[in-house]
Design an enzyme around this catalytic site. Structure first.
Site, PDB file in Angstrom:
ATOM      1  N   LYS A   1       0.839  -1.195   0.000  1.00 22.04           N
ATOM      2  CA  LYS A   1       0.000   0.000   0.000  1.00 22.04           C
ATOM      3  C   LYS A   1       0.879   1.251   0.000  1.00 22.04           C
ATOM      4  O   LYS A   1       1.906   1.305   0.681  1.00 22.04           O
ATOM      5  CB  LYS A   1      -0.898  -0.021   1.244  1.00 22.04           C
TER       6      LYS A   1
ATOM      7  N   SER B   1      -9.551   1.419   2.858  1.00 22.79           N
ATOM      8  CA  SER B   1      -8.720   2.297   2.034  1.00 22.79           C
ATOM      9  C   SER B   1      -7.641   1.560   1.241  1.00 22.79           C
ATOM     10  O   SER B   1      -7.016   2.140   0.359  1.00 22.79           O
ATOM     11  CB  SER B   1      -8.057   3.366   2.906  1.00 22.79           C
TER      12      SER B   1
ATOM     13  N   SER C   1      -9.944  -0.912   6.807  1.00 26.65           N
ATOM     14  CA  SER C   1      -9.212  -0.638   5.566  1.00 26.65           C
ATOM     15  C   SER C   1      -8.561  -1.863   4.939  1.00 26.65           C
ATOM     16  O   SER C   1      -8.156  -1.826   3.786  1.00 26.65           O
ATOM     17  CB  SER C   1      -8.145   0.433   5.800  1.00 26.65           C
TER      18      SER C   1
END
Length: 211
Positions: free
Chosen positions: A83, A161, A185
């Site tokens: 990420k 996310s 997330s």
């Protein structure tokens, strides 16, 4: 080399078995997943930055070590994505936000360093909702690369996310990916894309170098 389609959707354990019995190499796997990230991954808005130079160097080192009998464990020679709120030296770490598209840091995040020590091969920085959803989730398109698209239906959201981490794994662009979670997330994109997401106990993994 094993069948490319089979390798793209194989488990980490299966890839590790093929590496150790000589049916493939870390360089071959890394090349395969870099190609899938560039094509399928970008179609899903899952990729912010590819890291081919680092990836191929790490893969070559993994192959040398495995050939010499040095086995770092189950992630040795396995490509992965991270990420884009985790710092990686030599590449931008955008936190998913357009104003920060050129932001760089001088040291890898702790989790990136740990993955490298385990022999894993970093292939890409993966997309996320800007600032990890710090402004909320009312606009799924609030991401540097555009809305994260679901691996199974591009008309649906990939979740957030850790959008890119979820869709990239589900679409066979990487065998595994690192996400982060404060409140859903990891779990949400894992659920939306039909994969397994694991949220470690708070404090177990260092957040140094993470947004």
């Amino acid at each position: 080399m094993v069948d490319a389609r089979e390798a793209a959707f194989a488990s980490v354990a299966q890839l590790g078995e093929w590496l150790r019995c000589g049916q493939t190499t870390a360089v071959e796997l890394t090349t395969l997943f870099l190609e899938r990230l560039e094509t399928v991954g970008r179609e899903l808005n899952a990729v912010v930055t590819l890291t081919p130079e680092r990836a191929l160097a790490e893969a070559a080192q993994a192959d040398i070590e495995l050939a010499d009998g040095r086995d770092r464990g189950p992630l040795h020679g396995i490509p992965y994505g991270a990420k884009d709120l985790l710092a990686v030296t030599g590449y931008p770490t955008t936190w998913g936000a357009a104003p920060l598209r050129d932001q760089q840091f001088l040291a890898d995040a702790s989790v990136i360093s740990l993955m490298r020590e385990a022999g894993a091969v970093l292939t890409a920085k993966l997309a996320m909702v800007e600032l990890a959803g710090g402004f909320g989730y009312d606009q799924p398109n609030a991401a540097l690369t555009g809305p994260g698209l679901n691996a199974w239906d591009k008309g649906r959201w990939a979740g957030g996310s850790s959008s890119g981490s979820g869709s990239a794994v589900a679409a066979g662009c990487v065998p595994l990916a690192v996400g982060t979670e404060t409140w859903g997330s990891i779990h949400v994109p894992a659920a939306f894309n039909g994969i397994t997401g694991f949220r470690p106990t708070f404090g177990l993994v260092s957040r140094k170098g993470a947004m």
